[in-house]
Design a protein around this motif. Structure first.
Motif, short mmCIF file in Angstrom:
data_model
loop_
_atom_site.label_atom_id
_atom_site.label_comp_id
_atom_site.label_asym_id
_atom_site.label_seq_id
_atom_site.Cartn_x
_atom_site.Cartn_y
_atom_site.Cartn_z
N PRO A 152 -37.24 15.15 -22.90
CA PRO A 152 -38.04 14.37 -23.73
C PRO A 152 -38.02 13.03 -23.41
O PRO A 152 -39.23 12.21 -23.35
CB PRO A 152 -37.78 14.41 -25.17
N TYR A 153 -36.95 12.20 -23.10
CA TYR A 153 -36.84 11.04 -22.76
C TYR A 153 -37.39 10.60 -21.60
O TYR A 153 -38.07 9.67 -21.16
CB TYR A 153 -35.34 10.45 -22.81
N LEU A 154 -37.24 11.49 -20.49
CA LEU A 154 -37.82 11.52 -19.09
C LEU A 154 -39.16 11.58 -19.30
O LEU A 154 -39.93 10.44 -18.71
CB LEU A 154 -37.46 12.34 -18.33
N PHE A 155 -39.82 12.41 -20.00
CA PHE A 155 -41.26 12.26 -19.95
C PHE A 155 -41.94 11.23 -20.88
O PHE A 155 -42.95 10.85 -20.28
CB PHE A 155 -41.71 13.76 -20.85
N LEU A 156 -41.36 10.96 -22.00
CA LEU A 156 -42.16 9.76 -22.64
C LEU A 156 -41.83 8.30 -22.37
O LEU A 156 -42.70 7.72 -22.22
CB LEU A 156 -41.58 10.03 -24.09
#
Length: 323
Positions: free
Chosen positions: A284-288
């Protein structure tokens, strides 16, 4: 009679930055440390760097120049230099960016720190008692200096590092801050930035060289984690000072930077983050934060080459097999 100082091999990587490299070499010639040699690895420069470096060596200090026919990247090039060092009787390697200027006493202070063994001077962020898996709880394996931004009086580039490992996120402590001594307590680090890194020969032989899955970026973070898992201590020596120009070769926020930063971040996460934190925290951190946020900005500013580099870096980060 005092024993002789340990020999240090200084490894510098150059790629089309002859002016920076010569200024770095000039600073090394002013050092007060008596026992060192210099290895410069040239990554296929086309700006006359190799010839200029050889001329400098003939006039000022003898050095070894390793010429590559292509740009092999920071990690592979640096490993070449370290392999050369290991073929000699050197006791330390000082890995140094070519866009740095070293204060005369910096190496002396770093070696003095690295020669100590015993109690840690502090705990880095997130460390718990017994975290280290190795048996070398008193051995200092790496040491790094305080780094100032070149040409900016008393402005820090870094005074050590801290990390959030489950997000594959490293931080330069004090970056951009004015230094008024608030980071002068020598501290135990999660990793030493590869800008200026003194490493003991025993670490190179036991832990190995840098992971060549990384072209550049995250290699020092990865290496530091491995050294700590082997039980070595990594220290900041704030009395040792190096000045750093920063991103002279890659270019901060260039397509090259965008590509390799996200690629290396994903590789690091795949190597070091357990499955559940990888799935529910890192992705999630990577995507957002590391994809959606920059992608929107790049689209708004029509930076198509940067956007292509971002996509290529993500694709490669997930596609490349990891050890």
């Amino acid at each position: 009679m005092n024993p002789p100082e340990p020999h240090v091999t200084i490894v510098i990587l150059n790629w089309n930055r002859v002016g920076d490299t010569l200024e770095c070499l000039e600073s090394l010639a002013r050092m007060n440390y008596p026992s060192f040699s210099i290895v410069v690895v040239d990554n296929g420069s086309t700006d006359g760097s190799p010839e200029a470096i050889e001329r400098w060596g003939r006039v000022h200090l003898p050095l070894t120049l390793i010429r590559n026919g292509e740009n092999r990247g920071f990690v592979r090039g640096s490993n070449q230099g370290m392999r050369h060092a290991l073929s000699t009787d050197t006791e330390y390697v000082f890995l140094l960016n070519n866009d740095t200027v070293v204060e005369p006493d910096a190496l002396s202070l770093l070696v003095t720190t690295a020669e100590r063994s015993g109690e840690r001077t502090g705990q880095c962020s997130g460390e718990r008692s017994g975290e280290r898996s190795g048996e070398r709880s008193g051995d200092i394996g790496m040491a790094g200096p305080k780094i100032y931004q070149y040409g900016k009086e008393n402005v820090l580039d870094s005074a050590g590092t801290r990390t959030i490992p489950w997000l594959a996120q490293g931080f330069l402590v004090g970056h951009g801050e004015e230094d008024y001594g608030h980071y002068d307590n020598p501290g135990d680090l999660p990793y030493v930035t590869g800008t200026a890194l003194l490493v003991k020969r025993a670490v190179l032989e036991e832990v190995g060289l840098m992971d060549e899955d990384y072209f550049c970026y995250f290699d020092d973070f990865d290496w530091g984690m491995k050294a700590r898992k082997a039980g070595y201590i990594l220290l900041l020596e704030p009395r040792a000072v190096v000045h750093h120009k920063g991103s002279q070769t890659a270019g901060l926020n260039s397509p090259f930077y965008v590509h390799h930063m996200v690629r290396s971040r994903i590789l690091f996460a795949r190597k070091h983050i357990p499955f559940l934190p990888f799935l529910f925290a890192f992705l999630p951190y990577l995507f957002l934060y590391r994809y959606l946020r920059p992608a929107i900005s790049l689209l708004v500013h029509r930076k198509w080459s940067h956007l292509g580099s971002l996509h290529r870096g993500i694709r490669e980060g997930f596609k490349i097999p990891v050890n």
